[in-house]
Design a protein around this motif. Structure first.
Motif, PDB file in Angstrom:
ATOM      1  N   LYS A 123     117.575  49.644  32.828  1.00 27.24           N
ATOM      2  CA  LYS A 123     117.600  50.996  33.377  1.00 27.24           C
ATOM      3  C   LYS A 123     116.727  51.898  32.527  1.00 27.24           C
ATOM      4  O   LYS A 123     116.649  51.754  31.301  1.00 27.24           O
ATOM      5  N   GLY A 124     116.062  52.801  33.202  1.00 24.48           N
ATOM      6  CA  GLY A 124     115.162  53.711  32.506  1.00 24.48           C
ATOM      7  C   GLY A 124     115.904  54.801  31.756  1.00 24.48           C
ATOM      8  O   GLY A 124     117.036  55.168  32.093  1.00 24.48           O
ATOM      9  N   VAL A 125     115.284  55.290  30.702  1.00 25.46           N
ATOM     10  CA  VAL A 125     115.852  56.367  29.890  1.00 25.46           C
ATOM     11  C   VAL A 125     114.805  57.457  29.743  1.00 25.46           C
ATOM     12  O   VAL A 125     113.641  57.176  29.433  1.00 25.46           O
ATOM     13  N   SER A 126     115.183  58.686  30.010  1.00 29.13           N
ATOM     14  CA  SER A 126     114.238  59.810  29.902  1.00 29.13           C
ATOM     15  C   SER A 126     114.508  60.684  28.692  1.00 29.13           C
ATOM     16  O   SER A 126     113.852  61.714  28.510  1.00 29.13           O
ATOM     17  N   ASP A 127     115.478  60.303  27.856  1.00 24.33           N
ATOM     18  CA  ASP A 127     115.795  61.098  26.672  1.00 24.33           C
ATOM     19  C   ASP A 127     114.704  60.955  25.616  1.00 24.33           C
ATOM     20  O   ASP A 127     113.960  59.970  25.576  1.00 24.33           O
ATOM     21  N   LEU A 128     114.647  61.935  24.720  1.00 22.55           N
ATOM     22  CA  LEU A 128     113.703  61.887  23.609  1.00 22.55           C
ATOM     23  C   LEU A 128     114.363  61.256  22.388  1.00 22.55           C
ATOM     24  O   LEU A 128     115.562  61.409  22.152  1.00 22.55           O
ATOM     25  N   ALA A 143     109.539  59.182  23.447  1.00 25.70           N
ATOM     26  CA  ALA A 143     110.610  58.870  24.392  1.00 25.70           C
ATOM     27  C   ALA A 143     111.433  57.710  23.874  1.00 25.70           C
ATOM     28  O   ALA A 143     110.902  56.769  23.274  1.00 25.70           O
ATOM     29  N   ARG A 144     112.731  57.754  24.098  1.00 28.25           N
ATOM     30  CA  ARG A 144     113.572  56.626  23.717  1.00 28.25           C
ATOM     31  C   ARG A 144     113.173  55.405  24.546  1.00 28.25           C
ATOM     32  O   ARG A 144     112.828  55.521  25.713  1.00 28.25           O
ATOM     33  N   GLY A 146     110.547  54.011  24.366  1.00 34.03           N
ATOM     34  CA  GLY A 146     109.128  54.111  24.653  1.00 34.03           C
ATOM     35  C   GLY A 146     108.304  53.465  23.562  1.00 34.03           C
ATOM     36  O   GLY A 146     108.814  52.725  22.717  1.00 34.03           O
TER      37      GLY A 146
END
Length: 218
Positions: A123-128, A143-144, A146
Motif C-alpha cells: 500500500k502506498g504512503v504519502s506521509d513525509l 517521502a516515507r 521513498g
C-alpha cells in the motif's frame, strides 16, 4: 557428489566457467571457486552458451587461476535473518565481520534473491519522513518508503548525514535500519561501526559491508 566446472577466464572480479551442458548452474546460483591457495564465493550472472557461465566473484580473485575448480552450491547465497543480526556487521555471504563470533548454525537463513511481495499486499504512503535535519525537511523533504540520493566528494559529510538518518529511524520511529556499503576504504567502514556503536543506534541496525575486490588477471 557436487557438480563442478573449470574456470576458463578471469578478468578482475568477472569469472567465466565451463560446465557440462547438463550441469549448467542457474542464474543467481552461488558457486564455490577453489584454487590452490584460495577459496571464494561467486554468483552466476549470465549464460554465455550451453557450456559457459559468467559469474561475479564476491571476494578478491588474487591466487585464482584458469583451470581451478568451481563447485555448484545448488542455491543462491543465504544470509542469517532475524533479531540476531541487529547490532551486527556481516558480509554479503552472511559471515560476521565485527569480531564478535560467527552467527549460530541454528539461526534461520534466507536467500538474497527472493520474489518481491505481491503488489496487492503493498500500500502506498504519502506521509513525509521527518529527519529532524532542518535543511532537508524544509528544502528537500523525503517521502516515507521513498527514495533519496546524496552526491559529493570526499570529506563533505555523507557518512555523517547517513548516520543522522539512521538515528532518526531508530529513535523517532522506533524502526530498524539495514545499511549496505561497498567501498575501497575499510577504515571508513570501521569508523562508522564505532560511531554507531557509541551513539546507541547500532542496536536496531544491521550493517552489511563489502570490500571492493583486488583486480587481478590470469
Amino acid at each position: 557428489m557436487a557438480e563442478s566446472g573449470k574456470i576458463v577466464a578471469i578478468r578482475g572480479a568477472v569469472i567465466d566457467i565451463a560446465f557440462a551442458p547438463e550441469t549448467l548452474p542457474e542464474i543467481d546460483e552461488a558457486l564455490s571457486l577453489r584454487g590452490e591457495t584460495v577459496t571464494l564465493l561467486a554468483e552466476v550472472q549470465a549464460h554465455l552458451d550451453r557450456h559457459t557461465v559468467r559469474a561475479i566473484a564476491l571476494q578478491t580473485t588474487s591466487g585464482l587461476r584458469r583451470g581451478d575448480e568451481a563447485v555448484r552450491l545448488g542455491q543462491p547465497l543465504n544470509v542469517p535473518v532475524g533479531d540476531a543480526v541487529l547490532g551486527r556487521l556481516m558480509d554479503v555471504a552472511g559471515n560476521a565481520g565485527d569480531g564478535r563470533g560467527e552467527f549460530p548454525a541454528s539461526l534461520p537463513r534466507r536467500p538474497i534473491h527472493r520474489q518481491p511481495p505481491a503488489l496487492v499486499t503493498q500500500k502506498g504512503v504519502s506521509d513525509l519522513f521527518v529527519t529532524g535535519i532542518k535543511v532537508i525537511d524544509l528544502l528537500t523533504p523525503i517521502a516515507r518508503v521513498g527514495k533519496a540520493a546524496m552526491f559529493g566528494g570526499a570529506g563533505v559529510g555523507k557518512t555523517v548525514l547517513v548516520m543522522e538518518l539512521i538515528h532518526a529511524i531508530v529513535e523517532s520511529y522506533r524502526g530498524i535500519s539495514v545499511f549496505a556499503g561497498v567501498g575501497e576504504r575499510s577504515r571508513e567502514g570501521h569508523e562508522m561501526l564505532l560511531d554507531m556503536t557509541s551513539s546507541g543506534a547500532l542496536a536496531r541496525t544491521a550493517l552489511v559491508f563489502g570490500q571492493m575486490p583486488t583486480m587481478s588477471s590470469v
